[in-house]
Design a protein around this motif. Structure first.
Motif, PDB file in Angstrom:
ATOM      1  N   SER A  57       8.676   2.380   1.490  1.00 27.70           N
ATOM      2  CA  SER A  57       9.001   2.855   2.804  1.00 27.70           C
ATOM      3  C   SER A  57       8.038   2.017   3.787  1.00 27.70           C
ATOM      4  N   PHE A  58       7.529   1.167   3.451  1.00 31.25           N
ATOM      5  CA  PHE A  58       6.446   0.532   4.235  1.00 31.25           C
ATOM      6  C   PHE A  58       7.655  -0.365   5.079  1.00 31.25           C
ATOM      7  N   ASN A  59       7.335  -0.559   6.400  1.00 27.87           N
ATOM      8  CA  ASN A  59       7.998  -1.552   7.270  1.00 27.87           C
ATOM      9  C   ASN A  59       7.314  -3.179   7.081  1.00 27.87           C
ATOM     10  N   SER A  60       8.021  -4.005   7.744  1.00 29.51           N
ATOM     11  CA  SER A  60       7.367  -5.271   7.638  1.00 29.51           C
ATOM     12  C   SER A  60       5.936  -5.515   7.942  1.00 29.51           C
ATOM     13  N   ARG A  61       5.408  -4.418   8.791  1.00 34.13           N
ATOM     14  CA  ARG A  61       4.041  -4.507   8.814  1.00 34.13           C
ATOM     15  C   ARG A  61       3.132  -3.761   8.125  1.00 34.13           C
ATOM     16  N   ASP A  62       3.618  -3.198   7.016  1.00 34.25           N
ATOM     17  CA  ASP A  62       3.057  -2.179   6.019  1.00 34.25           C
ATOM     18  C   ASP A  62       2.463  -0.873   6.779  1.00 34.25           C
ATOM     19  N   LEU A  63       3.307  -0.433   7.701  1.00 30.78           N
ATOM     20  CA  LEU A  63       3.174   0.615   8.316  1.00 30.78           C
ATOM     21  C   LEU A  63       4.273   1.745   7.752  1.00 30.78           C
ATOM     22  N   PHE A  64       3.995   3.122   7.627  1.00 33.43           N
ATOM     23  CA  PHE A  64       4.808   4.103   6.901  1.00 33.43           C
ATOM     24  C   PHE A  64       5.316   4.658   7.816  1.00 33.43           C
ATOM     25  N   PRO A  65       6.711   4.777   8.221  1.00 28.35           N
ATOM     26  CA  PRO A  65       7.269   5.611   9.348  1.00 28.35           C
ATOM     27  C   PRO A  65       6.990   7.033   8.866  1.00 28.35           C
ATOM     28  N   ALA A  66       6.872   7.945   9.864  1.00 28.94           N
ATOM     29  CA  ALA A  66       6.673   9.173   9.813  1.00 28.94           C
ATOM     30  C   ALA A  66       7.894   9.870   9.274  1.00 28.94           C
ATOM     31  N   ASP A  67       9.050   9.386   9.332  1.00 31.68           N
ATOM     32  CA  ASP A  67      10.407   9.915   8.711  1.00 31.68           C
ATOM     33  C   ASP A  67      10.771   9.425   7.510  1.00 31.68           C
ATOM     34  N   ALA A  68       9.892   8.806   6.753  1.00 34.49           N
ATOM     35  CA  ALA A  68      10.329   8.050   5.264  1.00 34.49           C
ATOM     36  C   ALA A  68      10.596   9.018   4.622  1.00 34.49           C
ATOM     37  N   SER A  69      11.563   8.763   3.442  1.00 36.36           N
ATOM     38  CA  SER A  69      11.848   9.604   2.450  1.00 36.36           C
ATOM     39  C   SER A  69      10.970   9.527   1.359  1.00 36.36           C
ATOM     40  N   PHE A  70      10.289   8.427   1.038  1.00 40.69           N
ATOM     41  CA  PHE A  70       9.252   8.398  -0.097  1.00 40.69           C
ATOM     42  C   PHE A  70       8.010   8.639   0.246  1.00 40.69           C
ATOM     43  N   ASP A  71       7.129   9.385  -0.310  1.00 36.27           N
ATOM     44  CA  ASP A  71       5.806   9.728   0.350  1.00 36.27           C
ATOM     45  C   ASP A  71       4.660   9.774  -1.088  1.00 36.27           C
ATOM     46  N   LEU A  72       3.662  10.142  -0.910  1.00 35.94           N
ATOM     47  CA  LEU A  72       2.731  10.030  -1.976  1.00 35.94           C
ATOM     48  C   LEU A  72       2.794  10.915  -3.048  1.00 35.94           C
ATOM     49  N   ALA A  73       3.895  11.911  -2.862  1.00 39.08           N
ATOM     50  CA  ALA A  73       4.103  12.663  -4.056  1.00 39.08           C
ATOM     51  C   ALA A  73       5.325  12.578  -4.684  1.00 39.08           C
ATOM     52  N   SER A  74       6.147  11.403  -4.144  1.00 40.71           N
ATOM     53  CA  SER A  74       7.525  10.831  -4.997  1.00 40.71           C
ATOM     54  C   SER A  74       7.315  10.572  -6.254  1.00 40.71           C
ATOM     55  N   PRO A  75       7.786  10.238  -7.246  1.00 34.36           N
ATOM     56  CA  PRO A  75       7.660   9.980  -8.564  1.00 34.36           C
ATOM     57  C   PRO A  75       7.608   8.409  -8.354  1.00 34.36           C
ATOM     58  N   ASP A  76       6.839   7.788  -9.311  1.00 35.53           N
ATOM     59  CA  ASP A  76       6.794   6.182  -9.373  1.00 35.53           C
ATOM     60  C   ASP A  76       8.386   5.478  -9.723  1.00 35.53           C
ATOM     61  N   PHE A  77       8.409   4.350  -9.575  1.00 35.37           N
ATOM     62  CA  PHE A  77       9.520   3.801 -10.312  1.00 35.37           C
ATOM     63  C   PHE A  77       8.813   2.551 -11.121  1.00 35.37           C
ATOM     64  N   TRP A  78       9.455   2.063 -11.823  1.00 34.35           N
ATOM     65  CA  TRP A  78       8.851   0.770 -12.936  1.00 34.35           C
ATOM     66  C   TRP A  78       9.683  -0.543 -12.481  1.00 34.35           C
ATOM     67  N   ALA A  79       9.005  -1.372 -12.559  1.00 34.28           N
ATOM     68  CA  ALA A  79       9.892  -2.728 -12.276  1.00 34.28           C
ATOM     69  C   ALA A  79       9.684  -3.656 -13.596  1.00 34.28           C
ATOM     70  N   VAL A  80      10.989  -3.674 -14.081  1.00 33.92           N
ATOM     71  CA  VAL A  80      11.197  -4.040 -15.363  1.00 33.92           C
ATOM     72  C   VAL A  80      11.696  -5.714 -15.214  1.00 33.92           C
ATOM     73  N   PRO A  81      10.927  -6.536 -15.457  1.00 35.87           N
ATOM     74  CA  PRO A  81      11.084  -8.038 -15.121  1.00 35.87           C
ATOM     75  C   PRO A  81      12.435  -8.582 -16.055  1.00 35.87           C
TER      76      PRO A  81
END
Ligand code: GLU
Ligand code: MG
Length: 444
Positions: A57-81
């Motif tokens: 949910s970061f924008n290209s300046r790594d800022l977090f928009p107020a209305d972002a859908s994912f926040d610190l309480a959202s479940p993680d995802f896993w990056a599987v190479p």
């Protein structure tokens, strides 16, 4: 463990590489990554590395928009190479690189994953009996850093031998790296801007094409920095210099990979296009304004679209013309559609997922593209062709309303893309800078 993973592990162990960078591309077109020590790679290949979903949910300046859908309480995802993407990293002998698909804790695809969205679009094309091919032509500049700004590296002119010889050490290393990692370069040239370089990547299947472009962009910037240069794909770095585009060449064969180009035909004898190609073309035009928001994804992207600039201004197609939104290259060459709207700052997985969905919509609805536009829009006018969105905000509004593109990307991606990109637009529109003062301060 799959044999593909086994053989990748074996290859890495024999290569002297000590760490593997596992990367995925976020909605801004930025690669986010973590590095894994070789001993831990078997586990990571199996389960992935976890990331906080709020990171996408970061924008290209790594800022977090107020209305972002994912926040610190959202479940993680896993990056599987994806083992098929293993290659040496550019500019170091210690590290390798792999691109990941994003999954949920239990291994199910995470609905926010751009690479998975492209996989879905490819699977849908296969169900329709088609396998698309994609050739990318990224343009980018190298500059020399100068007191916190940049200056031009040379004054070489368009397509000159002098231009090809301007940055020999950097170009040698870039082309050697591309050859080492299996990215076939058809040709490269000094483009119209000073220090502007275009490299034409040979066509391949969409996922492989997006991975290769991603790797190319990373290598270009990394190796430029190692040669004391600033490499950038920013769409329009200077008002009085040409912008950098990302032309996308699209063709199709049947889903079994017969190698026969199904866009080649005589249903339009003047253009040498098949009925299938004509329908695909009409689909791309219909969804053109929404695709613009994916291909021209920054505020700055829209400053590239000027009449006479070799970048499009209207949603239309034309034979041979470089002012077209979609150019049909000369009849004597391989039949393909060349989309000229994009620039190399965006996320190619999302852009291609949108392109494939738009082409398929045209094919399924048997849409008719109408006649091509004659002449050069910059000189002869655009007739009744609709203008392109003039700003990122206008393009995002069109993307928000396009149900075909929404269903291709899924609402999780589409809505978050809109939120992030609107936050970028808001930052721009509320910024007060030298332009405002030049125009107003002394006159009012
Ligand atoms: N630099 C131009 C653009 O912004 C394209 C030039 C060309 O036709 O290669 O799209
Ligand atoms: Mg070019």
């Amino acid at each position: 463990m799959s044999t593909e993973r086994d053989s990748t592990l074996e290859e890495i162990r024999g290569s002297g590489v000590r760490e593997i960078r596992v990367a995925f591309m976020d909605y801004n077109g930025l690669l986010r990554a973590r590095s894994v020590a070789l001993e831990h790679l078997p586990r990571v290949l199996e389960h992935g590395i976890n990331f906080s979903s709020s990171g996408v949910s970061f924008n290209s300046r790594d800022l977090f928009p107020a209305d972002a859908s994912f926040d610190l309480a959202s479940p993680d995802f896993w990056a599987v190479p994806d083992p098929a993407t293993y290659r040496a990293a550019a500019g170091t002998s210690d590290a390798g690189e792999m691109y990941a698909d994003l999954v949920e804790a239990r291994g199910e695809p995470w609905p926010g994953c751009p690479r998975t969205a492209l996989r879905r679009a490819i699977a849908r094309a296969r169900e329709a009996g088609l396998s698309f091919n994609v050739g990318f032509e990224p343009e980018g500049y190298v500059f020399r850093p100068a007191n916190g700004e940049v200056e031009f590296v040379d004054s070489a002119k368009f397509a000159t031998l002098d231009g090809l010889g301007s940055q020999p050490a950097f170009m040698h290393e870039l082309l050697s790296y591309l050859s080492k990692v299996g990215i076939e370069v058809e040709q490269w040239t000094e483009e119209y801007g000073p220090g502007q370089i275009e490299v034409n990547l040979h066509y391949r299947a969409p996922l492989e094409a997006a991975d290769a472009l991603t790797r190319y962009r990373q290598a270009f910037r990394t190796l430029a920095a190692q040669h004391g240069l600033v490499g950038t794909f920013m769409a329009k770095p200077f008002e009085d210099q040409v912008g950098s585009g990302l032309h996308v060449h699209l063709s199709a064969e049947d889903a079994n990979g017969s190698g026969i180009n199904l866009f080649d035909g005589n249903d339009d004898p003047a253009l040498g296009l098949s009925e299938l190609a004509r329908h695909a073309l009409a689909g791309l035009l219909r969804h053109g304004p929404a695709l613009t928001a994916l291909g021209a994804s920054t505020v700055n992207s829209y400053k590239r679209f000027l009449p006479g600039s070799w970048a499009p201004t209207h949603v239309m197609y034309a034979y041979a013309s470089r002012a077209a939104f979609i150019r049909i290259p000369e009849r004597e060459t391989a039949r393909r559609l060349e989309l000229r709207i994009g620039d190399p700052t965006g996320n190619p997985y999302l852009f291609l997922a949108g392109i494939l969905a738009a082409a398929l919509d045209g094919i399924e609805q048997r849409l008719d593209p109408g006649p091509p536009m004659p002449g050069d829009v910059g000189r002869s006018g655009a007739g009744d062709a609709p203008p392109l969105p003039r700003t990122l905000e206008q393009a995002l509004d069109r993307l928000a309303k396009d149900e075909v593109i929404r269903s291709a990307l899924g609402s999780v991606i589409l809505d978050e893309y809109l939120t992030i990109k609107r936050s970028e637009w808001e930052a721009f529109i509320s910024h007060v800078g030298s332009w405002d003062r030049d125009w107003y301060l002394g006159r009012y």
